[in-house]
Design a protein around this motif. Structure first.
Motif, PDB file in Angstrom:
ATOM      1  N   GLU A 108       0.849  -1.198   0.000  1.00 55.79           N
ATOM      2  CA  GLU A 108       0.000   0.000   0.000  1.00 55.79           C
ATOM      3  C   GLU A 108       0.878   1.239   0.000  1.00 55.79           C
ATOM      4  O   GLU A 108       1.829   1.332   0.772  1.00 55.79           O
ATOM      5  CB  GLU A 108      -0.869   0.050   1.264  1.00 55.79           C
ATOM      6  CG  GLU A 108      -2.048  -0.858   1.259  1.00 55.79           C
ATOM      7  CD  GLU A 108      -2.940  -0.594   2.453  1.00 55.79           C
ATOM      8  OE1 GLU A 108      -3.236   0.581   2.747  1.00 55.79           O
ATOM      9  OE2 GLU A 108      -3.336  -1.583   3.095  1.00 55.79           O
ATOM     10  N   ASN A 128       0.828   5.728  -1.626  1.00 55.10           N
ATOM     11  CA  ASN A 128       0.021   6.805  -2.208  1.00 55.10           C
ATOM     12  C   ASN A 128       0.161   6.865  -3.720  1.00 55.10           C
ATOM     13  O   ASN A 128      -0.424   7.735  -4.357  1.00 55.10           O
ATOM     14  CB  ASN A 128       0.382   8.160  -1.574  1.00 55.10           C
ATOM     15  CG  ASN A 128       1.832   8.532  -1.817  1.00 55.10           C
ATOM     16  OD1 ASN A 128       2.654   7.686  -2.157  1.00 55.10           O
ATOM     17  ND2 ASN A 128       2.152   9.800  -1.627  1.00 55.10           N
ATOM     18  N   ALA A 129       0.931   5.951  -4.293  1.00 52.14           N
ATOM     19  CA  ALA A 129       1.113   5.863  -5.739  1.00 52.14           C
ATOM     20  C   ALA A 129       1.466   4.415  -6.085  1.00 52.14           C
ATOM     21  O   ALA A 129       1.966   3.682  -5.228  1.00 52.14           O
ATOM     22  CB  ALA A 129       2.245   6.796  -6.189  1.00 52.14           C
ATOM     23  N   PRO A 130       1.218   3.984  -7.319  1.00 52.76           N
ATOM     24  CA  PRO A 130       1.627   2.631  -7.710  1.00 52.76           C
ATOM     25  C   PRO A 130       3.136   2.475  -7.539  1.00 52.76           C
ATOM     26  O   PRO A 130       3.895   3.423  -7.737  1.00 52.76           O
ATOM     27  CB  PRO A 130       1.240   2.542  -9.191  1.00 52.76           C
ATOM     28  CG  PRO A 130       0.249   3.631  -9.405  1.00 52.76           C
ATOM     29  CD  PRO A 130       0.579   4.709  -8.420  1.00 52.76           C
ATOM     30  N   ASN A 143      -1.860  -3.239 -10.215  1.00 57.03           N
ATOM     31  CA  ASN A 143      -2.033  -2.082  -9.337  1.00 57.03           C
ATOM     32  C   ASN A 143      -3.524  -1.795  -9.254  1.00 57.03           C
ATOM     33  O   ASN A 143      -4.219  -1.828 -10.257  1.00 57.03           O
ATOM     34  CB  ASN A 143      -1.323  -0.842  -9.901  1.00 57.03           C
ATOM     35  CG  ASN A 143       0.166  -0.917  -9.775  1.00 57.03           C
ATOM     36  OD1 ASN A 143       0.695  -1.012  -8.682  1.00 57.03           O
ATOM     37  ND2 ASN A 143       0.871  -0.893 -10.902  1.00 57.03           N
ATOM     38  N   LYS A 144      -3.999  -1.526  -8.044  1.00 62.91           N
ATOM     39  CA  LYS A 144      -5.394  -1.160  -7.813  1.00 62.91           C
ATOM     40  C   LYS A 144      -5.416   0.145  -7.044  1.00 62.91           C
ATOM     41  O   LYS A 144      -4.539   0.411  -6.226  1.00 62.91           O
ATOM     42  CB  LYS A 144      -6.106  -2.217  -6.966  1.00 62.91           C
ATOM     43  CG  LYS A 144      -6.395  -3.496  -7.681  1.00 62.91           C
ATOM     44  CD  LYS A 144      -7.615  -3.344  -8.503  1.00 62.91           C
ATOM     45  CE  LYS A 144      -8.219  -4.693  -8.837  1.00 62.91           C
ATOM     46  NZ  LYS A 144      -9.385  -4.556  -9.646  1.00 62.91           N
ATOM     47  N   ARG A 145      -6.443   0.939  -7.289  1.00 60.88           N
ATOM     48  CA  ARG A 145      -6.583   2.204  -6.575  1.00 60.88           C
ATOM     49  C   ARG A 145      -7.875   2.196  -5.769  1.00 60.88           C
ATOM     50  O   ARG A 145      -8.936   1.824  -6.276  1.00 60.88           O
ATOM     51  CB  ARG A 145      -6.603   3.362  -7.560  1.00 60.88           C
ATOM     52  CG  ARG A 145      -6.671   4.698  -6.868  1.00 60.88           C
ATOM     53  CD  ARG A 145      -6.601   5.821  -7.854  1.00 60.88           C
ATOM     54  NE  ARG A 145      -6.712   7.076  -7.127  1.00 60.88           N
ATOM     55  CZ  ARG A 145      -6.684   8.241  -7.677  1.00 60.88           C
ATOM     56  NH1 ARG A 145      -6.542   8.347  -8.994  1.00 60.88           N
ATOM     57  NH2 ARG A 145      -6.794   9.328  -6.958  1.00 60.88           N
ATOM     58  N   TYR A 146      -7.755   2.579  -4.510  1.00 58.48           N
ATOM     59  CA  TYR A 146      -8.896   2.716  -3.602  1.00 58.48           C
ATOM     60  C   TYR A 146      -8.811   4.125  -3.017  1.00 58.48           C
ATOM     61  O   TYR A 146      -8.103   4.361  -2.033  1.00 58.48           O
ATOM     62  CB  TYR A 146      -8.847   1.684  -2.471  1.00 58.48           C
ATOM     63  CG  TYR A 146      -8.814   0.260  -2.969  1.00 58.48           C
ATOM     64  CD1 TYR A 146      -9.980  -0.396  -3.336  1.00 58.48           C
ATOM     65  CD2 TYR A 146      -7.605  -0.439  -3.069  1.00 58.48           C
ATOM     66  CE1 TYR A 146      -9.963  -1.703  -3.793  1.00 58.48           C
ATOM     67  CE2 TYR A 146      -7.580  -1.744  -3.513  1.00 58.48           C
ATOM     68  CZ  TYR A 146      -8.754  -2.372  -3.881  1.00 58.48           C
ATOM     69  OH  TYR A 146      -8.719  -3.673  -4.324  1.00 58.48           O
ATOM     70  N   ASP A 183      -7.330   7.450  -2.307  1.00 59.00           N
ATOM     71  CA  ASP A 183      -5.945   7.911  -2.411  1.00 59.00           C
ATOM     72  C   ASP A 183      -4.946   6.824  -2.047  1.00 59.00           C
ATOM     73  O   ASP A 183      -3.751   7.070  -1.928  1.00 59.00           O
ATOM     74  CB  ASP A 183      -5.713   9.173  -1.568  1.00 59.00           C
ATOM     75  CG  ASP A 183      -5.953   8.962  -0.091  1.00 59.00           C
ATOM     76  OD1 ASP A 183      -6.419   7.873   0.296  1.00 59.00           O
ATOM     77  OD2 ASP A 183      -5.667   9.898   0.688  1.00 59.00           O
ATOM     78  N   THR A 184      -5.427   5.582  -1.874  1.00 57.56           N
ATOM     79  CA  THR A 184      -4.556   4.451  -1.584  1.00 57.56           C
ATOM     80  C   THR A 184      -4.357   3.625  -2.844  1.00 57.56           C
ATOM     81  O   THR A 184      -5.324   3.245  -3.501  1.00 57.56           O
ATOM     82  CB  THR A 184      -5.164   3.556  -0.480  1.00 57.56           C
ATOM     83  OG1 THR A 184      -5.308   4.326   0.711  1.00 57.56           O
ATOM     84  CG2 THR A 184      -4.304   2.342  -0.208  1.00 57.56           C
ATOM     85  N   HIS A 185      -3.109   3.369  -3.181  1.00 55.42           N
ATOM     86  CA  HIS A 185      -2.774   2.486  -4.304  1.00 55.42           C
ATOM     87  C   HIS A 185      -2.215   1.187  -3.734  1.00 55.42           C
ATOM     88  O   HIS A 185      -1.348   1.217  -2.865  1.00 55.42           O
ATOM     89  CB  HIS A 185      -1.719   3.126  -5.216  1.00 55.42           C
ATOM     90  CG  HIS A 185      -2.240   4.305  -5.967  1.00 55.42           C
ATOM     91  ND1 HIS A 185      -2.683   4.214  -7.264  1.00 55.42           N
ATOM     92  CD2 HIS A 185      -2.410   5.594  -5.609  1.00 55.42           C
ATOM     93  CE1 HIS A 185      -3.088   5.401  -7.673  1.00 55.42           C
ATOM     94  NE2 HIS A 185      -2.936   6.253  -6.682  1.00 55.42           N
ATOM     95  N   THR A 244      -0.269  -2.211  -4.783  1.00 54.65           N
ATOM     96  CA  THR A 244       0.524  -2.892  -5.796  1.00 54.65           C
ATOM     97  C   THR A 244       0.692  -4.335  -5.355  1.00 54.65           C
ATOM     98  O   THR A 244       1.155  -4.604  -4.250  1.00 54.65           O
ATOM     99  CB  THR A 244       1.905  -2.221  -5.958  1.00 54.65           C
ATOM    100  OG1 THR A 244       1.711  -0.842  -6.310  1.00 54.65           O
ATOM    101  CG2 THR A 244       2.729  -2.912  -7.028  1.00 54.65           C
TER     102      THR A 244
END
Length: 192
Positions: free
Chosen positions: A156, A158-160, A172-175, A177-179, A181
């Motif tokens: 986890e 803030n970016a991939p 990579n998944k985004r939730y 502001d949480t990325h 990998t």
């Protein structure tokens, strides 16, 4: 915060209170944790929880490791050097009654010693965002024998994140502001 599913479903975790801003204590929200664990349990990754040895780096409250224990992991190793985090980890172990399945290392996740334990088949990595600590911790853990070959890594940030050399990027998944990998460790990751 509560355990989302499994044998401990619905059990509350210790309240974070003011947390520990200096240590960047930022627990994964129930909603993100539920989405993440549903994805992991969705069959694409087999059953990453059954009898797993979990390594929870930058563990904070331990919510990720405890969720994995609830879903069938055999053991969880929690690593965090924050005073508040270690207090919360111990309280959560007590509240959930899982002491025989847990081990805590009160130390910097990027300075793990050589492992004297079974290597982890499932690794959660939730470093303070934007501090470039995740790659160092993951590299150290792999080199010191804490990570099993082809272990599933859940990172986890803030970016991939880009995988370390030899690690295999899955997605990579985004939730919000949480990325997250997802990757696997190299086939020869133990003692790299």
């Amino acid at each position: 915060m509560r355990i989302i599913a499994g044998t401990l479903r619905g059990r509350a975790l210790a309240a974070v209170g003011k947390g520990d801003p200096s240590a960047h204590l930022r627990p994964t929200t129930d909603r993100v944790r539920e989405s993440l664990f549903n994805m992991l349990a969705g069959g694409r990754f087999g059953d990453p929880f059954e009898d797993a040895v979990v390594l929870d780096l930058f563990a904070g409250t331990g919510a990720l490791g405890f969720e994995a224990l609830s879903r069938g992991a055999a053991r969880a190793i929690f690593v965090d050097d924050g005073r508040t985090a270690n207090t919360l980890l111990r309280e959560n172990i007590r509240l959930l009654g899982v002491a025989e399945h847990c081990r805590i290392f009160n130390r910097d996740a990027s300075r793990l010693p050589q492992s004297d334990d079974s290597p982890a088949t499932l690794v959660f990595l939730d470093p303070p965002y934007g501090k470039d600590l995740g790659a160092r911790a993951l590299d150290t853990a792999a080199a010191a024998g804490w990570i099993a070959p082809e272990a599933l890594i859940v990172w986890e940030e803030n970016a991939p994140q880009n995988p370390l050399p030899g690690f295999n990027l899955l997605e990579n998944k985004r939730y919000g502001d949480t990325h997250v990998t997802l990757m696997t460790a190299p086939p020869d990751s133990r003692g790299r």
